[in-house]
Design a protein around this motif. Structure first.
Motif, PDB file in Angstrom:
ATOM      1  N   GLU A   1      40.317  36.849  41.769  1.00  0.00           N
ATOM      2  CA  GLU A   1      41.107  36.227  42.832  1.00  0.00           C
ATOM      3  C   GLU A   1      41.095  37.116  44.075  1.00  0.00           C
ATOM      4  N   PRO A   2      41.359  36.546  45.264  1.00  0.00           N
ATOM      5  CA  PRO A   2      41.369  37.340  46.504  1.00  0.00           C
ATOM      6  C   PRO A   2      42.380  38.489  46.491  1.00  0.00           C
ATOM      7  N   ASP A   3      43.478  38.332  45.735  1.00  0.00           N
ATOM      8  CA  ASP A   3      44.496  39.388  45.694  1.00  0.00           C
ATOM      9  C   ASP A   3      44.142  40.509  44.716  1.00  0.00           C
ATOM     10  N   GLY A   4      42.964  40.425  44.093  1.00  0.00           N
ATOM     11  CA  GLY A   4      42.535  41.464  43.164  1.00  0.00           C
ATOM     12  C   GLY A   4      42.838  41.163  41.709  1.00  0.00           C
ATOM     13  N   SER A   5      43.597  40.123  41.444  1.00  0.00           N
ATOM     14  CA  SER A   5      43.904  39.765  40.061  1.00  0.00           C
ATOM     15  C   SER A   5      42.763  38.939  39.482  1.00  0.00           C
TER      16      SER A   5
END
Length: 159
Positions: free
Chosen positions: A41-45
């Motif tokens: 995901e873009p948030d790093g998750s």
């Protein structure tokens, strides 16, 4: 002979494992395995996006070990290679890719288990303990057996 590129496989045994003999009498392990799929995901998750299922086979000693140690639902880590397969069934052409196991073990991040460290006979040594066979046939670098020491740079080099 061409070299096969090995690859890892993490997953779980999705079907009841089956062990049979090949035409030449070699053990053959078969099971469908599930590989959880994730998306970054873009948030790093990471988000789980489903499961891919594929056939997995092992032959000989790897098949015997897998059959004795794994059941449906068990998590594993394996190394091996993918190869294409094709056959006819009921007049239909069936094809895909299967994973051929060279080595397999339980996934220690997802499985609780005990390790039996008792000495057991090494294969092909007439019952000679594995430690004795290892001393006889395996060279071990001295830095792996020496007491822990520090180098002049302050790094530990022996285990």
């Amino acid at each position: 002979m061409t070299e096969r590129e090995t690859e890892p496989l993490w997953g779980y045994i999705a079907s009841e494992p089956d062990i049979k003999s090949t035409r030449n009498g070699k053990a053959r392990f078969f099971a469908f395995v599930g590989e959880p799929q994730y998306r970054d995901e873009p948030d790093g998750s990471r988000a789980r996006v489903g499961t891919q299922y594929r056939p997995m086979v092992a032959y000989g000693p790897a098949a015997e070990a897998a059959a004795s140690k794994f059941a449906r639902g068990d998590n594993f880590v394996a190394v091996g290679y993918s190869r294409p397969y094709s056959y006819k069934k009921d007049g239909r052409d069936i094809s895909g890719k299967e994973f051929v196991v060279l080595g397999i073990g339980h996934d220690s991040l997802r499985t609780n288990y005990d390790v039996d460290r008792s000495v057991r006979p090494a294969r092909g040594t007439g019952g000679e303990p594995a430690a004795v066979a290892a001393k006889r046939g395996q060279e071990v670098p001295s830095e792996f057996t020496a007491a822990r020491t520090s180098t002049s740079a302050g790094q530990t080099i022996a285990l």
